[in-house]
Write a protein that holds these residues in place. Structure first.
Motif, PDB file in Angstrom:
ATOM      1  N   LEU A  97       0.858  -1.183   0.000  1.00 52.61           N
ATOM      2  CA  LEU A  97       0.000   0.000   0.000  1.00 52.61           C
ATOM      3  C   LEU A  97       0.892   1.230   0.000  1.00 52.61           C
ATOM      4  O   LEU A  97       1.872   1.276   0.737  1.00 52.61           O
ATOM      5  N   SER A  98       0.532   2.218  -0.777  1.00 50.33           N
ATOM      6  CA  SER A  98       1.293   3.462  -0.716  1.00 50.33           C
ATOM      7  C   SER A  98       0.502   4.572  -1.383  1.00 50.33           C
ATOM      8  O   SER A  98      -0.310   4.307  -2.276  1.00 50.33           O
ATOM      9  N   SER A  99       0.756   5.795  -0.956  1.00 53.61           N
ATOM     10  CA  SER A  99       0.152   6.945  -1.638  1.00 53.61           C
ATOM     11  C   SER A  99       0.843   7.195  -2.967  1.00 53.61           C
ATOM     12  O   SER A  99       0.302   7.838  -3.852  1.00 53.61           O
ATOM     13  N   ASP A 100       2.090   6.718  -3.101  1.00 52.06           N
ATOM     14  CA  ASP A 100       2.812   6.842  -4.365  1.00 52.06           C
ATOM     15  C   ASP A 100       2.479   5.620  -5.205  1.00 52.06           C
ATOM     16  O   ASP A 100       2.666   4.495  -4.759  1.00 52.06           O
ATOM     17  N   SER A 101       1.989   5.848  -6.415  1.00 53.69           N
ATOM     18  CA  SER A 101       1.603   4.701  -7.232  1.00 53.69           C
ATOM     19  C   SER A 101       2.192   4.796  -8.637  1.00 53.69           C
ATOM     20  O   SER A 101       1.574   4.373  -9.601  1.00 53.69           O
ATOM     21  N   LEU A 102       3.401   5.341  -8.732  1.00 54.60           N
ATOM     22  CA  LEU A 102       4.088   5.314 -10.028  1.00 54.60           C
ATOM     23  C   LEU A 102       4.492   3.875 -10.325  1.00 54.60           C
ATOM     24  O   LEU A 102       4.620   3.055  -9.412  1.00 54.60           O
ATOM     25  N   ALA A 103       4.726   3.603 -11.606  1.00 53.58           N
ATOM     26  CA  ALA A 103       5.099   2.242 -12.006  1.00 53.58           C
ATOM     27  C   ALA A 103       6.324   1.762 -11.232  1.00 53.58           C
ATOM     28  O   ALA A 103       6.399   0.599 -10.817  1.00 53.58           O
ATOM     29  N   ALA A 104       7.265   2.668 -10.990  1.00 56.37           N
ATOM     30  CA  ALA A 104       8.488   2.289 -10.269  1.00 56.37           C
ATOM     31  C   ALA A 104       8.179   1.854  -8.836  1.00 56.37           C
ATOM     32  O   ALA A 104       8.803   0.936  -8.298  1.00 56.37           O
TER      33      ALA A 104
END
Lengths: 137, 143
Positions: A97-104
């Protein structure tokens, strides 16, 4: 009894480990898991505590049916916790889970050994998708 | 009832002006008889987190040499808690804020901190009004 409650009553209780350092996210996840029904919830405030709980719960037998883990946490982050849990031989589904959801960000979790990733905030729809994906619904 | 109408009007306004998004409705749906104070609990946590984080950001950005990684970590945290409570405007400003952190722009960070602060305190005030109106409706305050 509502449909969701009836379905929850039919399946055995599932054990979920929530790994999250921030109280606001824990409160939301608790409420969503309670609403889903039939969930026994354990919580860890960082990756190191999560690894300890998995190890103490009987790593080989698989104490948990599902592990939901945040990425950014003090002491040990979600990526490292995932790596260490996998190194114990645990095959329990792990969802990052994360607020950052870039492909990386997603790739980093998967490379660490997670089975899936969902961007925060957690919602009823996202949780239902996860439970269905791992046959826990 | 006046309080009910005021509460409806307030929430409609908060959605219409982009202060709140559909995530707030998720919180409202999770409030029930077994968890009657759920929305209040989450909103209170957001307000406490927000105030603390904005204070930390102000301190970090006062320093002659800014640690942009630490600033970014705090903004990331505020972005996350904003998203969880449905605080759309604050969340979107945090997204811009992180871009300034990543480009190491102190001026950009300071300007955006001002915006975040204004938006956060505006939202906090409205949340406080909302919770007061809800308490009135629940009869917690004697007539």
């Amino acid at each position: 009894m509502t449909g969701a409650a009836a379905a929850a009553a039919e399946r055995r209780a599932i054990r979920v480990l929530l790994v999250e350092d921030e109280e606001i996210h824990r409160v939301l996840a608790r409420a969503l898991l309670r609403a889903a029904g039939g969930v026994v919830l354990d919580e860890a405030e960082n990756g190191a505590e999560a690894v300890r709980r998995v190890r103490e719960g009987g790593a080989g037998a698989g104490a948990y049916d599902l592990i939901l883990t945040d990425r950014q946490m003090p002491v040990m982050d979600g990526h490292e916790a995932t790596r260490q849990i996998r190194a114990l031989g645990v095959t329990t589904p792990i969802v990052g889970l994360s607020s950052d959801s870039l492909a990386a960000d997603v790739d980093a979790f998967i490379k660490a050994g997670a089975d899936d990733f969902t961007p925060k905030p957690l919602s009823k729809e996202k949780l239902n998708r996860i439970l269905a994906k791992f046959n826990l619904a | 009832m006046a309080a009910a109408n005021q509460l409806t009007a307030l929430l409609n306004n908060m959605y219409a002006t982009g202060l709140l998004d559909e995530q707030f409705q998720q919180l409202q749906m999770l409030q029930d008889s077994s968890s009657p104070d759920f929305v209040s609990e989450v909103v209170t946590l957001f307000c406490q987190d927000g105030e603390r984080i904005i204070g930390e950001l102000a301190k970090l950005l006062e320093k002659p040499s800014v640690d942009f990684d630490r600033v970014d970590a705090f903004v990331h945290q505020l972005k996350g808690s904003s998203a969880s409570v449905g605080a759309q405007k604050v969340k979107n400003t945090c997204i811009q804020f992180r871009e300034f952190c990543q480009s190491r722009s102190k001026d950009g960070c300071l300007k955006t901190l001002d915006s975040v602060r204004t938006e956060f305190y505006d939202l906090r005030g409205k949340f406080q009004t909302m919770l007061q109106l809800e308490r009135q409706l629940q009869g917690f305050y004697p007539k």
